[in-house]
Scaffold this active site. Structure first.
Site, PDB file in Angstrom:
ATOM      1  N   ASP A 474       9.104  32.135  -4.317  1.00  0.00           N
ATOM      2  CA  ASP A 474       8.774  30.711  -4.219  1.00  0.00           C
ATOM      3  C   ASP A 474       8.370  30.168  -5.587  1.00  0.00           C
ATOM      4  O   ASP A 474       8.051  30.923  -6.525  1.00  0.00           O
ATOM      5  CB  ASP A 474       7.620  30.570  -3.211  1.00  0.00           C
ATOM      6  CG  ASP A 474       7.504  29.189  -2.605  1.00  0.00           C
ATOM      7  OD1 ASP A 474       8.196  28.266  -3.055  1.00  0.00           O
ATOM      8  OD2 ASP A 474       6.693  29.040  -1.665  1.00  0.00           O
ATOM      9  N   ASP A 544      11.488  22.512   3.418  1.00  0.00           N
ATOM     10  CA  ASP A 544      10.348  22.775   4.298  1.00  0.00           C
ATOM     11  C   ASP A 544      10.445  21.962   5.581  1.00  0.00           C
ATOM     12  O   ASP A 544       9.646  22.158   6.497  1.00  0.00           O
ATOM     13  CB  ASP A 544       9.032  22.435   3.578  1.00  0.00           C
ATOM     14  CG  ASP A 544       8.598  23.575   2.671  1.00  0.00           C
ATOM     15  OD1 ASP A 544       9.144  24.682   2.797  1.00  0.00           O
ATOM     16  OD2 ASP A 544       7.707  23.361   1.819  1.00  0.00           O
TER      17      ASP A 544
HETATM   18  C1  DGJ Z   1       6.527  26.403  -0.041  1.00  0.00           C
HETATM   19  C2  DGJ Z   1       7.606  27.013   0.803  1.00  0.00           C
HETATM   20  O1  DGJ Z   1       8.711  26.170   0.862  1.00  0.00           O
HETATM   21  C3  DGJ Z   1       7.065  27.311   2.182  1.00  0.00           C
HETATM   22  O2  DGJ Z   1       8.079  27.832   2.989  1.00  0.00           O
HETATM   23  C4  DGJ Z   1       5.929  28.277   2.062  1.00  0.00           C
HETATM   24  O3  DGJ Z   1       6.384  29.500   1.575  1.00  0.00           O
HETATM   25  C5  DGJ Z   1       4.855  27.709   1.146  1.00  0.00           C
HETATM   26  N1  DGJ Z   1       5.397  27.290  -0.108  1.00  0.00           N
HETATM   27  C6  DGJ Z   1       3.767  28.713   0.912  1.00  0.00           C
HETATM   28  O4  DGJ Z   1       2.857  28.295   0.008  1.00  0.00           O
END
Ligand code: DGJ
Length: 726
Positions: A474, A544
């Site tokens: 990430d 997300d």
């Molecule tokens: C952003 C990601 O897109 C989410 O899926 C998740 O992993 C969060 N970060 C965690 O902080």
């Protein structure tokens, strides 16, 4: 595939359905002749309009009027072409003009690697590469242009390398691609958005002046994707000419179309020149990232299919590229930071029963991280939450018959962390300036090898400490105050690019040391959904936002350039966490089946009725994924112009199987039938519909279509077609 006509000084590049020609002009400038439909004529020099444009060798004093109107391959700044240049180089005297002239060429089989950069690859029999050497004698600057032509695809990969032969030079701009066209009747398509609504497609007519998208955020970004298309006026999803431009890079970029005063479009693509200067000492070279140019006469859909094939076959290296990915469950939206081993195992037990194959532990497992204020950089398990650490958890997950995967954010550092206490200078910063926080964190200076080495040793130790078969990498903020305390002043403007090279270096180490690891990239949702990342990971978290209705736009926009097999797509909870919408689990599943398919909810808390449907959704994924992953995508609906429904198809390469997916966003009563005409089937074949059992010809399915009507908003269906004997 690549030839050079010595007399006319014309290079011809011929790939499947796409011909690209350029010509060395009398004074040595490399002109662009044409790109498009293959034609047999050996010499098309007249396309440069010699009667209208005086050749600069004959009328030297009118060179500016020539340079500004001729189509060029790698336009230079400062010598009379006032459109956007590909290169600007400052010498020690402070001058910026550059004048590159042809020197020589060579042709090789296959495709050479671009050291340290992601790039497409091809075996000797799959592609040929042309290298054209250009020289600015005064600057002592050599520029080599690379063109790789893929045998079986209408696509060309381009990049350029600059070498200083005698003095220190400052490269202030060095783009990867230019395409000059002769007529202005094109629309430009871009992908724009924000967090939770990434890559919405926009189509606007080109008009006089510059239309540009870019990123200066240090990553490719939520806001704009490093992709544009030019679609001929009137070109549709299925017919008409379309060029795709896609940048194999994950940092600051520029993609621009410009219509000159003479109505000629120029498209350029490359590293964003804003805040970029690269110092070349004598003897040093700078290699640009690669840009892809694709061409289709089957409309925007054809352009997408070419890019999908190119990326699946010639960019994604992972052994998973054409394998079914394990159905996963991720705990982020199920628990956020609030979990312990028991809670997680409770979810896993339900998951295992339903047939889920991989559990991914997301953010919050390390250091003292119970919210997003702390611990990035402290990559060791929080035993208070996870007694026995990751190895115990992984073992227990494995004992349930599931694989175990883990989230990292390796490019970041929390000011509240052990790492920051030890190395406060390791973040990107400008000495003396305050360090802007985003999500309470700073960005590690990946331009520095010692920083990368340290982080990688921690990541590697974790991955070696337990049976971890998947990693989600990430990246949750943009870069700001780009600088550091160790580079010389004239090297500070290299840091943004060196940062990206550093990220690539770490990803390369990761996939080399753990070749069977399934890596999924992610950046606050889909802020780094770019071809650069696909070189390292076969899948990227798309957004997300897991609401299936908003995903229709996100996935459809993303599919303009990227294969569905690369799109991380999960079934989320209801009401959806990002927009509060309530949708049936069948539609959440059917939309997630477009991509890699997984779950992101607490299976111990969802309704009994929904839980009961999970095994059937998984069974359907197993039945359909080969087609969705390796087949050809045909978009049928256009959710950007009619948001009441959407539909798309996957068709196997041999046309013997097809999948139709339909989503009804808005139900209505007693309305005329919505008849969907199928696409991509083979005329002469008959297909059996697995829902009705009916056998119909490809002709009737594609010309008459199928009536779609379902009760209820947000309802959906998936129909499979198989070639039948009649
Ligand atoms: C952003 C990601 O897109 C989410 O899926 C998740 O992993 C969060 N970060 C965690 O902080």
């Amino acid at each position: 595939m690549i030839s050079f006509n010595e007399d006319a000084k014309i290079f011809t590049l011929q790939s499947k359905g796409f011909m690209y020609q350029m010509k060395v002009l009398k004074e040595g400038h490399l002109a662009h002749l044409r790109a498009g439909h293959p034609v047999p004529d050996p010499d098309l020099s007249h396309l440069l309009r010699p009667n209208e444009l005086p050749d600069c060798s004959e009328t030297g004093r009118d060179k500016a009027s020539f340079m500004d109107n001729v189509m060029l391959e790698f336009p230079c700044g400062g010598i009379g072409d006032y459109r956007e240049p590909c290169i600007e180089v400052m010498d020690n005297a402070g001058h910026l003009a550059c004048d590159l002239r042809y020197v020589s060429y060579s042709i090789s089989e296959g495709k050479p690697e671009l050291k340290g950069l992601p790039a497409t690859f091809a075996a000797a029999e799959e592609a040929q590469t042309l290298s054209i050497k250009l020289l600015d004698n005064l600057l002592g600057l050599e520029v080599t242009l690379f063109y790789t032509v893929f045998e079986d695809l209408g696509a060309i990969a381009r990049s350029a390398k600059a070498t200083s032969l005698k003095d220190k030079l400052f490269i202030k701009r060095f783009l990867s691609l230019c395409l000059d066209l002769s007529s202005s009747s094109w629309d430009m398509i871009t992908l724009s958005g924000a967090w939770a609504r990434e890559r919405y497609a926009n189509r606007v007519p080109l008009h006089a002046g510059k239309q540009r998208i870019e990123s200066s955020r240090g990553e490719s970004s939520h806001q704009f994707n490093p992709f544009i298309a030019l679609a001929e006026k009137g070109a549709s999803e299925d017919s008409g000419k379309a060029f795709g431009f896609s940048f194999v890079y994950s940092g600051n970029f520029l993609a621009q179309a410009e219509i000159s005063s003479m109505g000629m479009p120029r498209v350029v693509m490359g590293i964003n020149p804003q805040n970029f200067t690269w110092v070349l000492e004598a003897g040093e070279s700078f290699q640009s990232p690669e840009a892809i140019l694709s061409y289709s006469e089957e409309g925007i859909g054809g352009m997408s299919r070419t890019l999908h094939d190119l990326y699946r076959k010639h960019l994604i290296r992972s052994p998973y590229v054409s394998k079914k990915r394990p159905v996963l469950i991720n705990n982020w939206e199920a628990t956020y930071f609030n979990f312990d081993t028991d809670k997680l195992l409770g979810i896993c037990r339900e998951a295992a029963k339903a047939g889920i194959e991989l559990f991914v532990l997301d953010d919050g497992w390390f250091g003292k991280r119970n919210d997003d204020n702390t611990s990035l950089g402290d990559w060791y398990a929080n035993e208070a939450k996870l007694p026995g650490g990751l190895s115990r958890l992984a073992n227990e997950v494995n004992a349930l018959g599931m694989k175990f995967g883990l989230w990292f954010e390796p490019e970041m550092i929390s000011p509240e962390s052990e790492l920051y206490k030890e190395h406060p200078d390791w973040c990107i910063h400008i000495p003396g300036r305050s360090r802007t926080l985003a999500r309470n964190q700073l960005v590690l200076d990946y331009s520095r090898k010692e920083v990368r080495d340290h982080i990688y040793s921690m990541v590697k130790a974790v991955l070696s400490s337990a049976n971890i078969e998947y990693v989600k990498w990430d990246m949750n903020r943009n870069l700001s105050e780009v600088g550091n305390a160790i580079y010389a002043p004239d090297r500070q403007q290299e840091i943004s690019h060196r940062y990206v090279l550093g990220v690539y270096d770490l990803m390369e180490r990761l996939v080399s040391d753990f070749p069977n690891l399934l890596l999924e990239n992610c950046s606050g949702g889909g802020a780094r959904f770019d071809p650069g990342m696909l070189y390292y990971s076969p899948q990227i978290w798309t957004s997300d936002n897991v609401d299936p209705i908003e995903r229709l736009k996100i996935q459809s926009g993303t599919s303009l350039a990227y294969p569905p097999s690369a799109m991380g797509a999960h079934v989320g909870d209801v009401p959806c966490h990002s927009n509060g919408r309530i949708t049936p689990i069948s539609t959440r599943g059917n939309v997630a089946m477009f991509g890699t398919f997984g779950f992101e909810l607490d299976l111990t808390k969802i309704s009994k009725e929904d839980l009961e449907q999970v095994p059937a959704l998984i069974a359907q994924y197993h039945k359909c994924n080969d087609l969705a992953r390796d087949g050809d995508l045909y978009r049928i609906g256009n959710i950007f112009t009619d948001n009441t429904w959407d539909a798309w198809m996957f068709v196997s390469k041999d046309k013997s199987e097809a999948l139709l997916e339909y989503v009804q966003v808005l139900a209505s009563s007693n309305t005329p039938s919505r008849r969907i005409q199928l696409k991509g089937l083979k005329e002469g074949f008959w297909y059996k519909n697995d829902e009705t059992g009916m056998v119909l010809s490809a002709e009737t399915l594609m010309h008459d279509g199928l009536d779609m009507w379902i009760k209820g908003d947000f309802s959906s269906k998936v129909i499979r077609f198989e070639k039948a004997k009649v």
